[in-house]
Structures are given as C-alpha cells and as structure tokens.
Write a protein that holds these residues in place. Structure first.
Motif, short mmCIF file in Angstrom:
data_model
loop_
_atom_site.label_atom_id
_atom_site.label_comp_id
_atom_site.label_asym_id
_atom_site.label_seq_id
_atom_site.Cartn_x
_atom_site.Cartn_y
_atom_site.Cartn_z
N ALA A 62 0.77 -1.28 -0.05
CA ALA A 62 -0.07 -0.05 -0.04
C ALA A 62 0.61 1.34 -0.03
O ALA A 62 0.63 2.31 -0.77
N PHE A 63 1.99 1.27 0.79
CA PHE A 63 2.85 2.41 0.76
C PHE A 63 3.68 2.64 -0.40
O PHE A 63 3.63 3.92 -0.82
N ILE A 64 3.81 1.44 -1.07
CA ILE A 64 4.61 1.76 -2.35
C ILE A 64 3.65 2.38 -3.40
O ILE A 64 4.04 3.16 -4.30
N MET A 65 2.37 2.05 -3.53
CA MET A 65 1.45 2.40 -4.29
C MET A 65 1.26 4.11 -3.74
O MET A 65 0.62 4.80 -4.79
N ALA A 69 0.86 7.74 -5.98
CA ALA A 69 -0.65 8.39 -5.67
C ALA A 69 -0.33 9.83 -5.58
O ALA A 69 -1.47 10.60 -5.89
N ASN A 70 0.56 10.02 -4.64
CA ASN A 70 0.55 11.59 -4.09
C ASN A 70 1.44 12.32 -5.44
O ASN A 70 1.44 13.46 -5.54
N TYR A 184 -3.28 4.58 -8.69
CA TYR A 184 -2.50 4.19 -7.55
C TYR A 184 -3.25 4.42 -6.26
O TYR A 184 -3.16 3.65 -5.46
N PHE A 185 -3.95 5.48 -6.36
CA PHE A 185 -4.65 5.94 -4.97
C PHE A 185 -5.56 5.05 -4.62
O PHE A 185 -5.85 4.57 -3.51
N GLY A 186 -6.57 4.63 -5.64
CA GLY A 186 -7.56 3.53 -5.41
C GLY A 186 -7.05 2.22 -5.18
O GLY A 186 -7.38 1.61 -3.97
N LEU A 187 -5.61 1.81 -5.61
CA LEU A 187 -5.21 0.59 -5.17
C LEU A 187 -4.48 0.83 -3.79
O LEU A 187 -4.78 -0.12 -2.68
#
Ligand SMILES: [Zn+2]
Ligand SMILES: [Zn+2]
Lengths: 212, 203
Positions: A62-65, A69-70, A184-187
C-alpha cells in the motif's frame, strides 16, 4: 483464574464469521488439522493466520502505491486555452482557494490524514504487538477500532475524479480526464483496507505477562 | 457446556470470554478489557428491518437510474448517472477504478440488500431461507466494501469543484443518494449475526 478469562486459555474459539463460541478441537484433531465452525462451516482459527506477515506485506504494498498516488497527477482538466494536471494536494489547495475551506479540510482528512494514520497506526500496532509490549493497550485497541471505522472514507477522491470525468465532457471547450495517480490511489485504499483486515487485534493482548 | 455455547461471547478484538447478557432498550454491552461493543439492543423487529431494506432497495434503484448532477457551459448541458460514471472511467483507460466504482457503489450494495431482504423475508415467517449459511458468510465478507455514503460526500465535493467553472444543477439522483445514506446509517446498526440465533431460523 483471571477475572477476564481469554478464550485461548479456556480452550475455546469464537468463530470470526458467525460469532459462535466453540470448544477448540485443534488439540484433539492435531494442530495442522482444519477445524470447521459447526454453525457456518468456515475454518476456525485461534488467531488470524500469518497475521504479521500478511499485514506487513499488504501495508508495504500500500505504501509503495501511495507514493505515486501523491506524486503522479490524478486528474487533467483541459479547456480551450490551457491544460492543468491536478495532484491530490493541488486539488485540496484549489478547494481552499475557491472558498470552500471546510470541504478542503474534509478532502485533506480523507486523502492525506486517513492513509497516513493507517500506515502509522498499523505499523505501530505490528511492532508493539510483536514485542509483546503492554504499553497503552487500551489506547492501541481504540486505535485499531478507529482505523477500521475511517478506512474506507479515503475512497472519496477516487469518486470525485470519477464523477468529474463523467460530467465535464464539453468536447473542446472543457474536459476532465483521469490520470494514473487516481489508479494508484484507489489501489492504496484497497490495500490498506486489506491490511487492517489481516491484522489480528487480539495480538495486542497476547503479551508476555499475564495481566492487569 | 458441550462443544459450543450460546451463553458465551468471545470478544473478537481481544479474545476475552464474556457471558451473553439480556439487554434492555438502548443498552450496549462493551468488552471489559478492550472496550469493543459486544452486544447492542435492537428495537427494530424483523418486519421493520424488512420494510427498511425494501425501502432502501427502491431508493437504490432510483439513485442509480436518475442523473446525479447536471453541468452547463455556454448553452451545452451534461449530466451523469452512476453507470455513466462507471462507463466514462472505463473508456478513459482507468479500468481498475471503473471496476472499483462498480463494485463498491453498485454490485456489492445491491447484493447486500438483496441477500438481507431474502434472509429477512424468510425469518419473518419463522423459517430459515434457502442458502442461509452461504449468504450469511457472504454478507460478513462483503460488508466492509459498500461505500455509497462516501460517494454522497464525493458528489458534494465534485459539485463544489465544478461550481467554480460551470452552472451546476443538482438532479434527483443526488437526493435519492442522500436518502439512501440515511437508510444505510439506520441499518448499519443492525448486527446481521443475530439472525444466527433467531428462533426458527437458527438450525
Ligand atoms: Zn461460525
Ligand atoms: Zn475485547
């Protein structure tokens, strides 16, 4: 015996799906055996299987995504004379400047604060539980309940971008397109939800020392 | 005690064993160790819950059929329904998001309401519905993945953002969604698990 006996000490298991309290048949059947709940049929576990490794894996994924995402824009607004790519944070700033500081704060909370809270909270819970720490157990239990409660609200920005994409379609005059950041954010949101589901909060209380 | 017990509750968050209590109106039982809610008293009868689910289903159908918002720009107008949103994201190469939106705002909420309605319809007659066990297990797993209430807030944010550049007209779909959120909040308090122990329904 303790005033607050725990199921594992009494040889009991509460079914995580239907809640039925069952005698722990693992000892009789052999630890490797699958024992099913007599009421709903799912496999009974004293603790969620491989909770630490699964939660760590999902949290790290999640952190990698969360980084792209940001960094990567989530949405492009194109009009006749300019093209503008928005990131999550620039969307918050724009709301603030356009005179909706209240909504800006809500979006900031859902998109930035909640994911960060989940990374920090689950990370803290994983490390402290692994150590068998009895530090602030009540508060850590409350922290887990908070993470469970607010987790899915992070999907807010994903829905905002989706709705604007469908609405702002004025051929060349004005258009909104989703950009990869929103994927990326959704994931990230899905992975953090899975991470908090795989963490077993009973581990918070499984310390070395018996009790209060 | 035999191999199972109805008189006991095990706290899911800390594994503490408690006696099941007979609660009276408005009472909530919390775990003495970790503070998690163990039991709530429900004033809603099976009939009332069924009525609530049927209402929610009707509102849900309307929320999905009617346009949510309309935008206007120099004489042109555009409006969108939820399925319009799902299709737009699919066409714009955001297939993952499109699937996420379809699942969390359409398929899973619909499945949840249909299953609850089915289970309650039979529970009302004092019977166990066909497919009771797989549906109850299914409901447990899909419960965290329905997000209609987040979408309502998202629509509000989208309206405010669009307002800076377009003429924004709320359409009936947004009101249906708002009503749906209220209904969801009411039945979010229902612990489906009580059906496992409803007389005539429990095996
Ligand atoms: Zn069970
Ligand atoms: Zn507890």
């Amino acid at each position: 015996m303790n005033a607050l006996p725990r199921a594992a000490e009494l040889g009991l298991i509460g079914c995580h799906v239907c809640g039925l309290v069952c005698r722990d048949a693992h000892a009789a059947a052999g630890a490797a055996q699958v024992v099913a709940c007599p009421r709903c049929g799912v496999a009974l576990h004293r603790r969620k299987p491989a909770s630490y490794s699964r939660t760590w894996a999902l949290l790290i994924a999640a952190f990698i995504m969360y980084i792209p995402a940001n960094v990567v824009p989530i949405m492009r607004t194109a009009s006749l004379n300019d093209v503008d790519d928005n990131t999550i944070i620039s969307g918050v700033v724009e709301l603030w400047k356009n005179g909706s500081p209240d909504l800006a704060i809500i979006v900031f909370a859902a998109s930035i604060v909640v994911p960060m809270l989940k990374f920090l909270a689950l990370g803290t819970l994983l490390v402290s539980s692994r150590r068998g720490s009895n530090w602030a157990r009540q508060q850590r239990a409350g922290l887990y309940r908070l993470v469970e409660l607010v987790g899915y609200w992070s999907m807010l920005d994903v829905f905002v971008v989706s709705l604007l994409t469908a609405l702002v379609r004025f051929s060349v005059l004005s258009r909104v397109e989703p950009l990869p950041g929103v994927i990326y954010f959704g994931l990230t949101v899905v992975l953090t939800m899975l991470a908090s589901m795989s963490f077993d909060p009973r581990l918070i209380w499984d310390g070395r020392d018996t009790d209060d | 005690m035999g191999t199972t017990s109805e008189a006991l509750i095990v706290c899911e968050h800390c594994d503490t064993v408690h006696q099941r209590l007979a609660l009276s109106r408005g009472e909530v039982a919390r775990c003495a160790r970790c503070g998690k809610v163990l039991q709530r008293h429900y004033r809603l009868s099976t009939n009332a819950m069924l009525a609530l689910i049927v209402t929610a289903l009707i509102v849900f159908v309307q929320a999905n059929m009617w346009p949510i918002v309309m935008l206007g720009l120099s004489g042109q107008h555009n409006s969108a329904t939820l399925w319009g949103v799902i299709i737009a994201m699919w066409r714009e190469d955001a297939g993952i998001v499109s699937v996420l939106v379809a699942a969390t705002l359409f398929f899973l909420p619909l499945l949840k309401m249909l299953q609850l309605g089915w289970l309650l319809w039979f529970a009302r007659q004092g019977r166990r519905a066909p497919g009771f066990v797989p549906m109850m297990v299914g409901l447990h797993y899909l419960n965290p993945w329905t997000m209609s209430e987040v979408f309502v807030l998202g629509a509000l944010v989208a309206i405010v953002k669009a307002h800076a550049y377009f003429d924004v007209t709320p359409e009936p779909g947004i009101y249906a969604y708002a009503a749906l959120t209220v209904l969801i909040t009411v039945f979010a308090g229902i612990d489906v698990r009580q059906l496992w122990r409803t007389p005539g329904v429990a095996a």
